[in-house]
Design a protein around this motif. Structure first.
Motif, PDB file in Angstrom:
ATOM      1  N   PHE A  62      -2.204  11.102  15.467  1.00 50.79           N
ATOM      2  CA  PHE A  62      -3.488  11.648  15.912  1.00 50.79           C
ATOM      3  C   PHE A  62      -3.305  13.123  16.254  1.00 50.79           C
ATOM      4  O   PHE A  62      -2.284  13.519  16.811  1.00 50.79           O
ATOM      5  N   ASN A  63      -4.295  13.946  15.915  1.00 51.02           N
ATOM      6  CA  ASN A  63      -4.349  15.341  16.315  1.00 51.02           C
ATOM      7  C   ASN A  63      -5.739  15.614  16.877  1.00 51.02           C
ATOM      8  O   ASN A  63      -6.747  15.454  16.164  1.00 51.02           O
ATOM      9  N   ILE A  64      -5.805  16.015  18.151  1.00 53.89           N
ATOM     10  CA  ILE A  64      -7.088  16.274  18.802  1.00 53.89           C
ATOM     11  C   ILE A  64      -7.368  17.771  18.727  1.00 53.89           C
ATOM     12  O   ILE A  64      -6.622  18.581  19.303  1.00 53.89           O
ATOM     13  N   LEU A 107       5.364  14.940  19.609  1.00 55.62           N
ATOM     14  CA  LEU A 107       4.214  15.453  20.363  1.00 55.62           C
ATOM     15  C   LEU A 107       3.914  16.873  19.891  1.00 55.62           C
ATOM     16  O   LEU A 107       4.170  17.858  20.603  1.00 55.62           O
ATOM     17  N   PRO A 108       3.381  17.026  18.665  1.00 57.25           N
ATOM     18  CA  PRO A 108       3.181  18.363  18.103  1.00 57.25           C
ATOM     19  C   PRO A 108       2.025  19.109  18.771  1.00 57.25           C
ATOM     20  O   PRO A 108       0.979  18.537  19.071  1.00 57.25           O
ATOM     21  N   LEU A 109       2.243  20.401  18.993  1.00 57.81           N
ATOM     22  CA  LEU A 109       1.216  21.309  19.498  1.00 57.81           C
ATOM     23  C   LEU A 109       1.017  22.379  18.430  1.00 57.81           C
ATOM     24  O   LEU A 109       1.965  23.090  18.063  1.00 57.81           O
ATOM     25  N   ALA A 123       0.884  27.875  13.554  1.00 60.42           N
ATOM     26  CA  ALA A 123       2.168  27.737  14.238  1.00 60.42           C
ATOM     27  C   ALA A 123       2.193  26.390  14.940  1.00 60.42           C
ATOM     28  O   ALA A 123       1.181  25.933  15.481  1.00 60.42           O
ATOM     29  N   GLN A 124       3.348  25.746  14.909  1.00 60.93           N
ATOM     30  CA  GLN A 124       3.486  24.433  15.537  1.00 60.93           C
ATOM     31  C   GLN A 124       4.846  24.316  16.209  1.00 60.93           C
ATOM     32  O   GLN A 124       5.860  24.722  15.646  1.00 60.93           O
ATOM     33  N   ILE A 125       4.846  23.767  17.419  1.00 61.87           N
ATOM     34  CA  ILE A 125       6.073  23.372  18.094  1.00 61.87           C
ATOM     35  C   ILE A 125       5.973  21.881  18.368  1.00 61.87           C
ATOM     36  O   ILE A 125       4.915  21.397  18.787  1.00 61.87           O
ATOM     37  N   ALA A 126       7.034  21.137  18.067  1.00 53.17           N
ATOM     38  CA  ALA A 126       6.960  19.677  18.107  1.00 53.17           C
ATOM     39  C   ALA A 126       8.174  19.090  18.815  1.00 53.17           C
ATOM     40  O   ALA A 126       9.194  18.797  18.180  1.00 53.17           O
ATOM     41  N   PRO A 127       8.095  18.907  20.135  1.00 51.65           N
ATOM     42  CA  PRO A 127       9.130  18.125  20.816  1.00 51.65           C
ATOM     43  C   PRO A 127       9.053  16.668  20.368  1.00 51.65           C
ATOM     44  O   PRO A 127       7.959  16.142  20.112  1.00 51.65           O
TER      45      PRO A 127
END
Length: 305
Positions: A62-64, A107-109, A123-127
């Protein structure tokens, strides 16, 4: 001359292995570069009746979207997978009881910005946490990856006779054997009202647009997983592995059916042309069992932008 030939073959083999590793990292983590899904449910299956391993994966994503300002969005994501991997050979090589079931949570942002009429920045950072969870979450279960992309999207432009899209950028992963940003590029073009192609990593295809609702693709892509093995797994009574990585390069066919404007279902039938699994101590391989070539089946539904 013989020594020289052996040396050249060794260099070639190492070069091929480097290329495979690079493709692996891109394939695992650059999906958002091809399209950003709002939601996805997917099931992947490799039957074990005619091969020496079995692989299953259940995935929910899911991406909100959050609108920040005009043509600027922020996405908060969740990507969960339950993975089963059963290797049937070398029963005495290692204890498989703690190396068959895994959980993965990303948990991608993601941030996107329309720079001008032609270009989009992303741009994406994904812990992420990926583990067999033998003893709860631990520090070694944690990974982090990041992507920076620039997209020139003329896919739906009425001003372009042959619609196209270019995606280029850099990708970084903390668990990579190459602790530096890796460049990548992808190019899409629709060269006929019913035909288009995509060339790049980690995904390439030739697509036939049968109608507004039906599409067929011949394509190649990567699939697999990378997980920690909590408490370690003993290999041949004297070596210890704390990570397991499986990677497949697949070729085959994909059928897509548009349920609604932004919702599609899909069915995929592929065969592996390269199969690799590694049990590792940090960044060093301690056991590399051979995998058979297999058929892989995938079914899913997704909501896309």
């Amino acid at each position: 001359m013989f020594t020289s030939s052996v040396g050249n073959l060794s260099i070639l083999a190492n070069s091929m292995r480097v290329l495979i590793y690079i493709f692996t990292f891109l394939a695992f983590s650059c999906c958002f570069c091809q399209y950003l899904d709002i939601a996805k449910l997917e099931y992947t299956y490799v039957p074990g009746n005619n091969s020496n391993f079995e692989y299953q994966r259940q995935r929910a994503l899911f991406n909100i979207p959050i609108k920040l300002k005009e043509k600027s969005y922020f996405f908060v994501g969740l990507d969960y997978s339950s993975i089963q991997f059963k290797y049937k050979e070398d029963q005495d090589s290692y204890d498989k009881s703690d190396a068959e079931r895994f959980k993965s949570l990303d948990l991608p942002l993601t941030y996107t910005q329309q720079l001008n009429e032609d270009w989009i920045f992303g741009a994406q950072i994904a812990p992420a946490f990926t583990s067999n969870l033998a003893d709860g979450l631990q520090n070694e279960d944690f990974l982090i990856s990041g992507i920076i992309v620039f997209v020139k999207d003329k896919k739906n432009s009425e001003k372009v006779r042959k619609p196209f899209r270019i995606i280029t950028g850099l990708y970084y992963n903390t668990n990579s054997r190459f602790p530096a940003p890796i460049p990548f590029i992808s190019y899409y073009r629709k060269f006929h009202p019913k035909w288009s192609y995509t060339i790049g990593a980690p995904y390439s295809n030739l697509q036939y647009h049968l109608s507004e609702k039906h599409r067929f693709k011949a394509y190649a892509e990567g699939d697999g997983f990378n997980t920690s093995l909590q408490n370690g797994v003993v290999i041949n009574d004297n070596l210890m592995a704390n990570r397991l990585r499986m990677f497949l390069i697949l070729t085959g066919f994909r059928y897509e059916y548009n349920i609604a404007k932004h919702v599609e279902s899909y069915l995929i039938v592929t065969r592996s042309v390269f199969s690799d699994v590694q049990l590792r101590d940090g960044r060093e391989d301690v056991f590399v069992p051979k995998l058979d070539d297999v058929m892989l089946y995938r079914i899913g539904v997704r909501c896309k932008i």
